[in-house]
Scaffold this motif. Structure first.
Motif, PDB file in Angstrom:
ATOM      1  N   THR A 133      24.167   6.256  26.557  1.00  6.15           N
ATOM      2  CA  THR A 133      25.306   7.051  26.100  1.00  6.15           C
ATOM      3  C   THR A 133      26.216   6.255  25.179  1.00  6.15           C
ATOM      4  N   VAL A 134      26.545   5.028  25.556  1.00  2.37           N
ATOM      5  CA  VAL A 134      27.433   4.212  24.723  1.00  2.37           C
ATOM      6  C   VAL A 134      26.764   3.893  23.385  1.00  2.37           C
ATOM      7  N   TYR A 135      25.468   3.597  23.395  1.00  5.74           N
ATOM      8  CA  TYR A 135      24.766   3.319  22.149  1.00  5.74           C
ATOM      9  C   TYR A 135      24.725   4.573  21.264  1.00  5.74           C
ATOM     10  N   SER A 136      24.519   5.729  21.877  1.00  8.56           N
ATOM     11  CA  SER A 136      24.508   6.984  21.116  1.00  8.56           C
ATOM     12  C   SER A 136      25.872   7.284  20.504  1.00  8.56           C
ATOM     13  N   ILE A 137      26.923   7.011  21.242  1.00  8.99           N
ATOM     14  CA  ILE A 137      28.262   7.198  20.690  1.00  8.99           C
ATOM     15  C   ILE A 137      28.484   6.257  19.515  1.00  8.99           C
ATOM     16  N   GLY A 138      27.982   5.033  19.624  1.00  6.31           N
ATOM     17  CA  GLY A 138      28.067   4.093  18.512  1.00  6.31           C
ATOM     18  C   GLY A 138      27.332   4.590  17.275  1.00  6.31           C
ATOM     19  N   LEU A 139      26.163   5.175  17.476  1.00  7.89           N
ATOM     20  CA  LEU A 139      25.429   5.749  16.339  1.00  7.89           C
ATOM     21  C   LEU A 139      26.201   6.900  15.714  1.00  7.89           C
ATOM     22  N   ALA A 172      26.002  -5.973  25.818  1.00 12.04           N
ATOM     23  CA  ALA A 172      26.506  -6.789  26.923  1.00 12.04           C
ATOM     24  C   ALA A 172      26.019  -6.250  28.268  1.00 12.04           C
ATOM     25  N   ALA A 173      25.953  -4.937  28.401  1.00  9.74           N
ATOM     26  CA  ALA A 173      25.453  -4.350  29.649  1.00  9.74           C
ATOM     27  C   ALA A 173      23.988  -4.705  29.866  1.00  9.74           C
ATOM     28  N   VAL A 174      23.209  -4.666  28.803  1.00  5.75           N
ATOM     29  CA  VAL A 174      21.791  -5.033  28.913  1.00  5.75           C
ATOM     30  C   VAL A 174      21.648  -6.510  29.279  1.00  5.75           C
ATOM     31  N   LEU A 175      22.417  -7.373  28.610  1.00 13.27           N
ATOM     32  CA  LEU A 175      22.340  -8.807  28.915  1.00 13.27           C
ATOM     33  C   LEU A 175      22.804  -9.102  30.343  1.00 13.27           C
ATOM     34  N   TYR A 176      23.810  -8.383  30.817  1.00 17.18           N
ATOM     35  CA  TYR A 176      24.252  -8.566  32.203  1.00 17.18           C
ATOM     36  C   TYR A 176      23.153  -8.135  33.184  1.00 17.18           C
ATOM     37  N   GLY A 177      22.452  -7.068  32.855  1.00 18.14           N
ATOM     38  CA  GLY A 177      21.338  -6.643  33.696  1.00 18.14           C
ATOM     39  C   GLY A 177      20.231  -7.683  33.739  1.00 18.14           C
ATOM     40  N   VAL A 178      19.939  -8.288  32.602  1.00 24.64           N
ATOM     41  CA  VAL A 178      18.934  -9.355  32.565  1.00 24.64           C
ATOM     42  C   VAL A 178      19.407 -10.550  33.391  1.00 24.64           C
ATOM     43  N   ARG A 213      36.658   2.177   8.087  1.00 23.13           N
ATOM     44  CA  ARG A 213      36.695   0.882   8.777  1.00 23.13           C
ATOM     45  C   ARG A 213      36.897   1.067  10.277  1.00 23.13           C
ATOM     46  N   GLY A 214      37.709   2.032  10.656  1.00 25.02           N
ATOM     47  CA  GLY A 214      37.932   2.293  12.076  1.00 25.02           C
ATOM     48  C   GLY A 214      36.678   2.793  12.773  1.00 25.02           C
ATOM     49  N   PHE A 215      35.980   3.729  12.134  1.00 25.08           N
ATOM     50  CA  PHE A 215      34.735   4.230  12.720  1.00 25.08           C
ATOM     51  C   PHE A 215      33.685   3.128  12.827  1.00 25.08           C
ATOM     52  N   ARG A 216      33.592   2.283  11.799  1.00 24.47           N
ATOM     53  CA  ARG A 216      32.632   1.168  11.851  1.00 24.47           C
ATOM     54  C   ARG A 216      32.992   0.206  12.982  1.00 24.47           C
ATOM     55  N   ALA A 217      34.293  -0.076  13.147  1.00 19.58           N
ATOM     56  CA  ALA A 217      34.714  -0.981  14.214  1.00 19.58           C
ATOM     57  C   ALA A 217      34.391  -0.390  15.588  1.00 19.58           C
ATOM     58  N   LEU A 218      34.630   0.905  15.757  1.00 12.66           N
ATOM     59  CA  LEU A 218      34.289   1.549  17.031  1.00 12.66           C
ATOM     60  C   LEU A 218      32.782   1.538  17.275  1.00 12.66           C
ATOM     61  N   ALA A 219      32.001   1.726  16.218  1.00  6.25           N
ATOM     62  CA  ALA A 219      30.548   1.695  16.359  1.00  6.25           C
ATOM     63  C   ALA A 219      30.080   0.312  16.787  1.00  6.25           C
ATOM     64  N   VAL A 220      30.605  -0.712  16.136  1.00  7.44           N
ATOM     65  CA  VAL A 220      30.208  -2.082  16.492  1.00  7.44           C
ATOM     66  C   VAL A 220      30.652  -2.398  17.916  1.00  7.44           C
ATOM     67  N   LEU A 221      31.830  -1.926  18.318  1.00  2.00           N
ATOM     68  CA  LEU A 221      32.287  -2.129  19.691  1.00  2.00           C
ATOM     69  C   LEU A 221      31.338  -1.456  20.691  1.00  2.00           C
ATOM     70  N   CYS A 222      30.907  -0.236  20.395  1.00  7.97           N
ATOM     71  CA  CYS A 222      29.960   0.455  21.280  1.00  7.97           C
ATOM     72  C   CYS A 222      28.633  -0.295  21.358  1.00  7.97           C
ATOM     73  N   PHE A 223      28.147  -0.791  20.220  1.00  9.73           N
ATOM     74  CA  PHE A 223      26.897  -1.564  20.224  1.00  9.73           C
ATOM     75  C   PHE A 223      27.057  -2.847  21.036  1.00  9.73           C
ATOM     76  N   ALA A 224      28.207  -3.494  20.920  1.00  9.86           N
ATOM     77  CA  ALA A 224      28.442  -4.730  21.669  1.00  9.86           C
ATOM     78  C   ALA A 224      28.523  -4.456  23.173  1.00  9.86           C
ATOM     79  N   VAL A 225      29.167  -3.366  23.556  1.00  9.14           N
ATOM     80  CA  VAL A 225      29.274  -3.026  24.980  1.00  9.14           C
ATOM     81  C   VAL A 225      27.901  -2.716  25.560  1.00  9.14           C
ATOM     82  N   SER A 226      27.092  -1.952  24.840  1.00  8.54           N
ATOM     83  CA  SER A 226      25.764  -1.637  25.363  1.00  8.54           C
ATOM     84  C   SER A 226      24.886  -2.889  25.405  1.00  8.54           C
TER      85      SER A 226
END
Length: 98
Positions: A24-30, A84-90, A69-82
């Motif tokens: 969901t977070v990655y999709s919102i970033g897209l 980070a969640a994957v890396l935490y799972g690993v 710029r705001g939309f790009r920043a929010l997209a990058v933030l969503c990609f970073a959160v997703s």
């Protein structure tokens, strides 16, 4: 030796919720990235409702609107959160990491 079914169900539920969260977070970033492209003039919505490449009026690279710029920043933030969640799972899965 028996199976702890409550622990099994808990792990299964957490896995499903975590997977849905990452997707969901990655999709919102897209979606934010796509909105930035549309606002930047790369794509335009035509009269029939379809989206296609813009044919005229490309903005200059230095004149990017603040919304883009705001939309790009929010997209990058969503990609970073997703990510980070994957890396935490690993991290939780691999015992050598802790």
């Amino acid at each position: 030796m028996g199976i702890d079914w409550l622990a099994f169900v808990a792990v299964a539920l957490v896995s499903v919720v975590a997977a849905c969260f990452v997707v969901t977070v990655y999709s919102i970033g897209l979606r934010f990235w796509s909105a930035a492209d549309t606002r930047a003039g790369k794509y335009s919505v035509k009269d029939d409702g379809t989206v296609g490449p813009a044919t005229a009026g490309f903005p200059l690279p230095g004149s990017t609107p603040p919304a883009v710029r705001g939309f790009r920043a929010l997209a990058v933030l969503c990609f970073a959160v997703s990510g980070a969640a994957v890396l935490y799972g690993v991290y939780l899965i691999v015992p050598q990491f802790h």
